[in-house]
Scaffold this motif. Structure first.
Motif, PDB file in Angstrom:
ATOM      1  N   SER A 163       0.873  -1.204   0.039  1.00  0.00           N
ATOM      2  CA  SER A 163       0.026   0.015  -0.040  1.00  0.00           C
ATOM      3  C   SER A 163       0.771   1.262  -0.151  1.00  0.00           C
ATOM      4  O   SER A 163       2.133   1.050   0.083  1.00  0.00           O
ATOM      5  CB  SER A 163      -1.053  -0.001   1.193  1.00  0.00           C
ATOM      6  OG  SER A 163       0.009   0.065   2.455  1.00  0.00           O
TER       7      SER A 163
ATOM      8  N   ASP B 143       1.034   5.594   0.805  1.00  0.00           N
ATOM      9  CA  ASP B 143       0.405   7.098   1.292  1.00  0.00           C
ATOM     10  C   ASP B 143       1.273   8.178   0.728  1.00  0.00           C
ATOM     11  O   ASP B 143       2.264   8.359   1.029  1.00  0.00           O
ATOM     12  CB  ASP B 143       0.251   7.100   2.901  1.00  0.00           C
ATOM     13  CG  ASP B 143      -0.229   8.407   3.352  1.00  0.00           C
ATOM     14  OD1 ASP B 143      -0.604   9.288   2.641  1.00  0.00           O
ATOM     15  OD2 ASP B 143      -0.703   8.203   4.686  1.00  0.00           O
TER      16      ASP B 143
ATOM     17  N   LYS C  28       2.379  11.397   2.493  1.00  0.00           N
ATOM     18  CA  LYS C  28       3.697  10.904   3.319  1.00  0.00           C
ATOM     19  C   LYS C  28       4.944  10.368   2.518  1.00  0.00           C
ATOM     20  O   LYS C  28       5.742  10.108   3.341  1.00  0.00           O
ATOM     21  CB  LYS C  28       3.294   9.788   4.656  1.00  0.00           C
ATOM     22  CG  LYS C  28       2.029  10.265   5.471  1.00  0.00           C
ATOM     23  CD  LYS C  28       1.870   9.292   6.382  1.00  0.00           C
ATOM     24  CE  LYS C  28       0.755   9.831   7.663  1.00  0.00           C
ATOM     25  NZ  LYS C  28       0.636   9.035   8.528  1.00  0.00           N
TER      26      LYS C  28
END
Length: 123
Positions: free
Chosen positions: A70, A72, A75
């Motif tokens: 995954s 982000d 970030k």
């Protein structure tokens, strides 16, 4: 682009670990990201990959159903959640970035590599 992988360690078989890979700086280009691993005496092999938007993911057969990749983007971080770990998962795990939209497991398509983090699974 510099990549910093972390989260490795020693875990018993059946346990879990989550690896993280942080990019050093934000880029205007879209990078797909991948995780690879290399066990002692073996060649580096593909583990998982994810596209920039995170909508397409690829996995090696050996980790399907156990590992989840995954990311982000806010970030600048990509993750590898590893569950039901086996002793044969023991390796140094590397994250890599590719300017190809979907690099999958093609190592030659990855432009940047992190330094690796050791994962050891005891039986």
């Amino acid at each position: 682009v510099q990549l910093q992988a972390s989260g490795g360690g020693l875990v018993q078989a059946g346990g879990s670990l989550r690896l993280s890979c942080v990019s050093s700086r934000r880029s205007s280009r879209d990078y797909s990201m991948g995780w690879f691993r290399q066990a002692p005496g073996k060649e580096r092999e593909f583990v998982a990959a994810i596209t920039w938007l995170g909508n397409l993911k690829d996995y090696a057969d050996s980790v399907k159903g156990r590992f989840t990749i995954s990311r982000d983007n806010a970030k600048n971080t990509v993750y590898l959640q590893m569950n039901s770990l086996k002793p044969e998962d023991t390796a140094v795990y590397y994250c890599a970035a590719s300017t190809t939209t979907r690099a999958r497991g093609v190592m030659a398509l990855y432009d940047y590599w992190g330094q690796g983090t050791q994962v050891t699974v005891s039986s």
